[in-house]
Design a protein around this motif. Structure first.
Motif, PDB file in Angstrom:
ATOM      1  N   PHE A 288       8.230 -14.310  12.691  1.00  0.00           N
ATOM      2  CA  PHE A 288       7.141 -14.424  11.928  1.00  0.00           C
ATOM      3  C   PHE A 288       6.829 -13.294  10.803  1.00  0.00           C
ATOM      4  N   LYS A 289       7.788 -13.091  10.301  1.00  0.00           N
ATOM      5  CA  LYS A 289       7.988 -11.520   9.348  1.00  0.00           C
ATOM      6  C   LYS A 289       7.448 -11.962   8.069  1.00  0.00           C
ATOM      7  N   ARG A 290       6.676 -10.975   7.323  1.00  0.00           N
ATOM      8  CA  ARG A 290       5.873 -11.162   6.206  1.00  0.00           C
ATOM      9  C   ARG A 290       6.172  -9.701   5.686  1.00  0.00           C
ATOM     10  N   GLN A 291       5.763  -9.792   4.142  1.00  0.00           N
ATOM     11  CA  GLN A 291       5.779  -8.428   3.295  1.00  0.00           C
ATOM     12  C   GLN A 291       4.158  -8.387   2.788  1.00  0.00           C
ATOM     13  N   PHE A 292       3.779  -7.246   2.951  1.00  0.00           N
ATOM     14  CA  PHE A 292       2.514  -6.709   1.986  1.00  0.00           C
ATOM     15  C   PHE A 292       2.892  -6.567   0.859  1.00  0.00           C
ATOM     16  N   TYR A 293       1.959  -6.658  -0.117  1.00  0.00           N
ATOM     17  CA  TYR A 293       2.260  -6.686  -1.604  1.00  0.00           C
ATOM     18  C   TYR A 293       1.367  -5.802  -2.232  1.00  0.00           C
ATOM     19  N   ALA A 294       1.908  -4.884  -3.126  1.00  0.00           N
ATOM     20  CA  ALA A 294       0.885  -4.096  -4.110  1.00  0.00           C
ATOM     21  C   ALA A 294       0.745  -4.835  -5.531  1.00  0.00           C
ATOM     22  N   ILE A 295      -0.411  -4.895  -6.066  1.00  0.00           N
ATOM     23  CA  ILE A 295      -0.677  -5.577  -7.346  1.00  0.00           C
ATOM     24  C   ILE A 295      -1.253  -4.747  -8.264  1.00  0.00           C
ATOM     25  N   HIS A 296      -1.022  -4.948  -9.454  1.00  0.00           N
ATOM     26  CA  HIS A 296      -1.595  -4.066 -10.519  1.00  0.00           C
ATOM     27  C   HIS A 296      -1.471  -4.678 -11.960  1.00  0.00           C
ATOM     28  N   LEU A 297      -2.433  -4.438 -12.926  1.00  0.00           N
ATOM     29  CA  LEU A 297      -2.144  -4.953 -14.113  1.00  0.00           C
ATOM     30  C   LEU A 297      -0.722  -4.557 -15.005  1.00  0.00           C
ATOM     31  N   LYS A 298      -0.134  -5.543 -15.607  1.00  0.00           N
ATOM     32  CA  LYS A 298       1.133  -4.841 -16.449  1.00  0.00           C
ATOM     33  C   LYS A 298       0.600  -3.986 -17.438  1.00  0.00           C
TER      34      LYS A 298
ATOM     35  N   ALA B   6      -1.412   7.271  -7.632  1.00  0.00           N
ATOM     36  CA  ALA B   6      -1.071   5.904  -7.186  1.00  0.00           C
ATOM     37  C   ALA B   6       0.373   5.750  -6.832  1.00  0.00           C
ATOM     38  N   VAL B   7       1.071   6.003  -7.690  1.00  0.00           N
ATOM     39  CA  VAL B   7       2.705   5.920  -7.412  1.00  0.00           C
ATOM     40  C   VAL B   7       3.289   6.743  -6.269  1.00  0.00           C
ATOM     41  N   THR B   8       2.633   7.583  -5.962  1.00  0.00           N
ATOM     42  CA  THR B   8       2.782   8.683  -5.058  1.00  0.00           C
ATOM     43  C   THR B   8       2.414   7.978  -3.699  1.00  0.00           C
ATOM     44  N   PHE B   9       1.063   7.465  -3.772  1.00  0.00           N
ATOM     45  CA  PHE B   9       0.413   6.745  -2.645  1.00  0.00           C
ATOM     46  C   PHE B   9       1.698   5.558  -2.163  1.00  0.00           C
ATOM     47  N   LEU B  10       1.868   4.716  -3.105  1.00  0.00           N
ATOM     48  CA  LEU B  10       2.659   3.536  -2.832  1.00  0.00           C
ATOM     49  C   LEU B  10       4.172   3.933  -2.291  1.00  0.00           C
ATOM     50  N   THR B  11       4.683   5.218  -2.822  1.00  0.00           N
ATOM     51  CA  THR B  11       5.975   5.765  -2.565  1.00  0.00           C
ATOM     52  C   THR B  11       5.899   6.162  -1.286  1.00  0.00           C
ATOM     53  N   PHE B  12       4.657   6.673  -0.834  1.00  0.00           N
ATOM     54  CA  PHE B  12       4.412   6.980   0.447  1.00  0.00           C
ATOM     55  C   PHE B  12       4.724   5.855   1.427  1.00  0.00           C
ATOM     56  N   LEU B  13       3.932   4.671   1.154  1.00  0.00           N
ATOM     57  CA  LEU B  13       3.613   3.593   2.061  1.00  0.00           C
ATOM     58  C   LEU B  13       5.093   2.975   2.328  1.00  0.00           C
ATOM     59  N   ARG B  14       5.976   3.129   1.150  1.00  0.00           N
ATOM     60  CA  ARG B  14       7.348   2.440   1.073  1.00  0.00           C
ATOM     61  C   ARG B  14       8.276   3.260   2.119  1.00  0.00           C
ATOM     62  N   GLN B  15       7.938   4.540   1.912  1.00  0.00           N
ATOM     63  CA  GLN B  15       8.661   5.546   2.845  1.00  0.00           C
ATOM     64  C   GLN B  15       8.382   5.403   4.259  1.00  0.00           C
ATOM     65  N   HIS B  16       7.290   5.064   4.694  1.00  0.00           N
ATOM     66  CA  HIS B  16       6.774   4.955   5.879  1.00  0.00           C
ATOM     67  C   HIS B  16       7.525   3.659   6.422  1.00  0.00           C
ATOM     68  N   ALA B  17       7.284   2.574   5.548  1.00  0.00           N
ATOM     69  CA  ALA B  17       8.120   1.306   6.193  1.00  0.00           C
ATOM     70  C   ALA B  17       9.555   1.518   6.430  1.00  0.00           C
TER      71      ALA B  17
END
Length: 299
Positions: free
Chosen positions: A267-277, A285-296
């Motif tokens: 029962f695996k799934r992904q969490f997603y980031a969403i923002h306006l094109k 914000a880019v740094t925070f998302l990079t931090f989350l990906r690195q932690h993953a």
């Protein structure tokens, strides 16, 4: 010519009007028009065919579009690459997070992030996906973190972290003596579940269907609107459940709940980031998302 003009050109094309692009870019309409005209003057050709009803790309505009898009992508890639070296960032991030992410995943990551980037303050709203998307479109949030993919013409959806649901039982349940069960064995027991439409419920039901079983045959004794309520009901012995392992670490440590593997299902799934094109995320914000990906990746 500069990147700012290419970004404006791309946004006008995506939004279909100067007024809509101006709103998305937090600019006045005359300023948007002026920047597009400056780009047209630079190339010596019209980039849009204008009419009273709408604007469409000219032949030259269609030729320019892939280069504008590449410049935007390169800008984003540059931010991501440099975020690893940027430790004196300042700023205020406003983000939305759906329930499981906001209550159970992010809190344990905000501490380490804050130590690495002490000058970035974070304001997080925990809400459902529809509310997150609404606040992003109204520019109340920089971005959102959600539990299931969605489709929206004005937004970018990107996977950022993985998660897994597992079988959760109370400590005195007959299954608590085991470490692993089959899916068919688990479905013989009474369940307490999240409400229909929740990301957690959807992931569980899709996997059950994929295994040739029918979620409608489950003995569902209670449906609740929050993960916390589900955990409390399971602790009270009302049933077993299937929720994110990240949400029960405290209860498992205290010996109140036990996590079981299901041997023949995942029962695996992904969490997603969403923002306006049309909105380039700030470097914080880019740094925070990079931090989350690195932690993953490390997890």
């Amino acid at each position: 010519m500069n990147f700012h003009q290419l970004h404006i050109f791309y946004t006008v094309s995506e939004r279909g009007s100067f007024s809509s692009a101006a709103q998305a870019l937090h600019m006045t309409q005359p300023a948007v028009t002026m920047q597009v005209q400056a780009l047209e003057d630079y190339f010596g050709t019209k980039l849009f065919n204008r009419s009273t009803k709408k604007i469409v790309l000219s032949e030259a505009g269609r030729a320019l579009m892939p280069y504008a898009l590449r410049s935007i992508e390169l800008f984003k890639e540059t931010d991501i690459a440099m975020s690893a070296f940027t430790h004196m960032l300042e700023g205020r991030l406003q983000l939305g997070a759906s329930l499981t992410i906001g209550e159970y995943v992010l809190p344990r990551l905000l501490g380490p992030f804050g130590k690495t980037y002490p000058h970035i303050s974070i304001m997080m709203k925990v809400m459902n996906t529809t509310q997150i998307m609404d606040e992003i479109t109204r520019h109340q949030l920089n971005f959102g973190l959600i539990e299931a993919p969605v489709t929206h013409p004005d937004m970018v959806i990107e996977p950022v972290m993985g998660d897994e649901l597992k079988l959760i039982v109370p400590a005195d349940h007959p299954l608590a003596e085991r470490n692993e069960v089959t899916l068919e064995e688990a479905l013989k027991y009474k369940f307490v579940l999240r409400e229909q439409g929740s990301g957690t419920r959807r992931v569980m039901e899709e996997e059950i269907l994929a295994k040739g079983l029918n979620p409608s045959d489950m003995q569902i004794v209670m449906e609740l609107g929050s993960t916390g309520a589900v955990k409390s009901a399971v602790e009270a012995g009302l049933g077993i459940t299937m929720i994110s392992t990240s949400s029960v670490k405290h209860e498992v440590t205290l010996g109140l709940l036990k996590i079981l593997n299901i041997s023949d299902a995942s029962f695996k799934r992904q969490f997603y980031a969403i923002h306006l094109k049309s909105t380039l995320l700030p470097i914080s914000a880019v740094t925070f998302l990079t931090f989350l990906r690195q932690h993953a990746l490390e997890g």
